[in-house]
Scaffold this active site. Structure first.
Site, PDB file in Angstrom:
ATOM      1  N   GLU A   7       4.920   2.157  10.900  1.00 23.47           N
ATOM      2  CA  GLU A   7       5.267   0.505  11.122  1.00 23.47           C
ATOM      3  C   GLU A   7       5.850   0.204  12.179  1.00 23.47           C
ATOM      4  OE1 GLU A   7       4.436  -2.481   9.408  1.00 23.47           O
ATOM      5  OE2 GLU A   7       5.536  -3.296  10.838  1.00 23.47           O
ATOM      6  N   SER A  24       0.767  -1.177   0.181  1.00 23.87           N
ATOM      7  CA  SER A  24       0.021  -0.051   0.041  1.00 23.87           C
ATOM      8  C   SER A  24       0.735   1.132  -0.074  1.00 23.87           C
ATOM      9  CB  SER A  24      -1.094  -0.041   1.171  1.00 23.87           C
ATOM     10  OG  SER A  24      -0.557  -0.262   2.328  1.00 23.87           O
ATOM     11  N   ASP A  38      -4.777  -1.227   8.219  1.00 19.80           N
ATOM     12  CA  ASP A  38      -4.544  -2.324   7.699  1.00 19.80           C
ATOM     13  C   ASP A  38      -4.035  -3.314   8.747  1.00 19.80           C
ATOM     14  OD1 ASP A  38      -4.694  -4.626   5.962  1.00 19.80           O
ATOM     15  OD2 ASP A  38      -2.991  -3.991   4.812  1.00 19.80           O
TER      16      ASP A  38
HETATM   17  N1  SAM Z   1      -0.900  -2.296   4.423  1.00 24.71           N
HETATM   18  C1  SAM Z   1       0.187  -3.264   3.751  1.00 24.71           C
HETATM   19  C2  SAM Z   1      -0.106  -3.420   2.393  1.00 24.71           C
HETATM   20  O1  SAM Z   1      -1.354  -3.498   1.896  1.00 24.71           O
HETATM   21  O2  SAM Z   1       0.720  -3.505   1.788  1.00 24.71           O
HETATM   22  C3  SAM Z   1       0.320  -4.451   4.529  1.00 24.71           C
HETATM   23  C4  SAM Z   1       0.283  -4.342   5.972  1.00 24.71           C
HETATM   24  S1  SAM Z   1       0.295  -6.033   7.130  1.00 24.71           S
HETATM   25  C5  SAM Z   1      -1.368  -6.450   6.716  1.00 24.71           C
HETATM   26  C6  SAM Z   1       0.075  -5.324   8.643  1.00 24.71           C
HETATM   27  C7  SAM Z   1       1.529  -4.746   9.038  1.00 24.71           C
HETATM   28  O3  SAM Z   1       1.168  -4.278  10.342  1.00 24.71           O
HETATM   29  C8  SAM Z   1       2.645  -5.517   9.495  1.00 24.71           C
HETATM   30  O4  SAM Z   1       3.696  -5.174   8.771  1.00 24.71           O
HETATM   31  C9  SAM Z   1       2.957  -5.521  11.091  1.00 24.71           C
HETATM   32  O5  SAM Z   1       4.059  -5.549  11.264  1.00 24.71           O
HETATM   33  C10 SAM Z   1       2.220  -4.270  11.213  1.00 24.71           C
HETATM   34  N2  SAM Z   1       1.917  -3.762  12.665  1.00 24.71           N
HETATM   35  C11 SAM Z   1       1.345  -4.663  13.534  1.00 24.71           C
HETATM   36  N3  SAM Z   1       0.852  -4.037  14.585  1.00 24.71           N
HETATM   37  C12 SAM Z   1       1.320  -2.713  14.369  1.00 24.71           C
HETATM   38  C13 SAM Z   1       0.948  -1.593  15.048  1.00 24.71           C
HETATM   39  N4  SAM Z   1       0.349  -1.661  16.496  1.00 24.71           N
HETATM   40  N5  SAM Z   1       1.393  -0.401  14.788  1.00 24.71           N
HETATM   41  C14 SAM Z   1       1.924  -0.189  13.439  1.00 24.71           C
HETATM   42  N6  SAM Z   1       2.240  -1.311  12.587  1.00 24.71           N
HETATM   43  C15 SAM Z   1       1.821  -2.588  12.920  1.00 24.71           C
END
Ligand code: SAM
Length: 288
Positions: free
Chosen positions: A115, A97, A164
């Site tokens: 992130e 994204s 996400d």
């Molecule tokens: N949005 C991305 C895309 O569409 O390409 C994919 C994101 S992936 C589903 C979720 C990400 O959130 C992971 O890389 C994870 O490490 C990160 N994550 C998990 N908990 C988080 C938090 N509380 N704050 C920020 N990032 C977090």
């Protein structure tokens, strides 16, 4: 401890739906010359290697982006998505994204990516480095929920927040609702897109939590709530993630129509051959 890595899932059917929806919203923001902001609370690495160990282990991209690149669409928005992802796929990569946004946004716009994972943040910084000339790309190693509330209301004051999460723990669904309620209070005109999985009973205690979250978001004090979802298989006990969707608070004008135009083709290519593929757009709260 964060164990989720998006590289196992990059380019799957859920990414295709999410990223086409993201593109459609950014296109709407670009209709006006006024600057816009894109905020990604859970950014991931920004770019994924489809020949890498993780992607090759699951091969989820084969029934997602590979299926979408196997033909030339005549539907304008799907053709634009195919075009945006084409060069990445040629290099056996899939853009996340943040890179989709960075490729679409203009000089006057701003991107803020958050992130929390210690390795993914380094990957994200590396993968966004080419956009460093855009002084307006901000990458934050922080919790996306805390970070979002800290930067709202943003400047510029029009734009999109993509939420996400990986929903690693069951409590996270509630955390999304609570954060969103506060975020809407701080920025009532912002567009918020929240991705969610549709999980069969195999998911145990997480089954049904997306549906509960959706109804709680629809009850928040906001102007409108749109829901878009795609099922790629039947919701049977062992189906696992049988589909996914996005809830969009303050959806831009005619996003519902744009989504209605792309969904039949997405189902035709991603909906599997078991005749259970289906997709829909519905207003949970219609704008006045
Ligand atoms: N949005 C991305 C895309 O569409 O390409 C994919 C994101 S992936 C589903 C979720 C990400 O959130 C992971 O890389 C994870 O490490 C990160 N994550 C998990 N908990 C988080 C938090 N509380 N704050 C920020 N990032 C977090």
């Amino acid at each position: 401890m964060l164990s989720y890595r998006h590289s196992f899932h990059a380019g799957n059917h859920a990414d295709v739906l999410k990223h086409i929806t993201q593109m459609l919203i950014i296109k709407k923001l670009k209709i006006k010359a006024k600057p816009a902001v894109y905020i990604d609370t859970h950014s991931g690495a920004g770019l994924y290697e489809l020949q890498g160990l993780e992607a090759q282990k699951t091969k989820e991209f084969l029934t997602g982006i590979t299926a979408m690149q196997a033909y030339q669409s005549e539907q304008q928005y799907i053709a634009e998505y195919q075009q945006l992802t084409h060069d990445f796929i040629e290099n056996n990569q899939y853009p996340g994204s943040p890179l989709i946004a960075a490729n679409m946004l203009r000089e006057q716009d701003k991107i803020v990516c958050m992130e929390l994972h210690n390795t993914e943040i380094d990957n994200l910084r590396h993968n966004l480095a080419d956009f460093g000339s855009l002084a307006k790309v901000g990458v934050h190693h922080r919790d996306g929920y805390e970070g979002l509330l800290a930067i709202l209301p943003p400047i510029p004051a029009r734009g999109l927040v993509l939420i996400d999460p990986s929903y690693e723990v069951a409590d996270e669904y509630q955390q999304v609702v609570m954060t969103l309620a506060k975020a809407i209070k701080k920025w009532s005109v912002g567009i918020f897109a929240i991705w969610y999985p549709l999980l069969s009973s195999r998911a145990g205690q997480k089954a049904g939590l997306s549906e509960k979250m959706i109804s709680e978001i629809a009850a928040l004090d906001c102007k409108s709530v749109l829901n878009v979802a795609m099922h790629v298989t039947e919701n049977e006990g062992d189906a696992g993630m049988y589909g996914s969707g996005l809830i969009i608070v303050n959806a831009p004008w005619q996003l519902d129509t744009d989504l209605e135009n792309v969904l039949p083709e997405l189902v035709a290519h991603l909906g599997g051959d078991d005749a259970h593929g289906k997709a829909y757009v519905e207003w949970l709260k219609k704008p006045d």
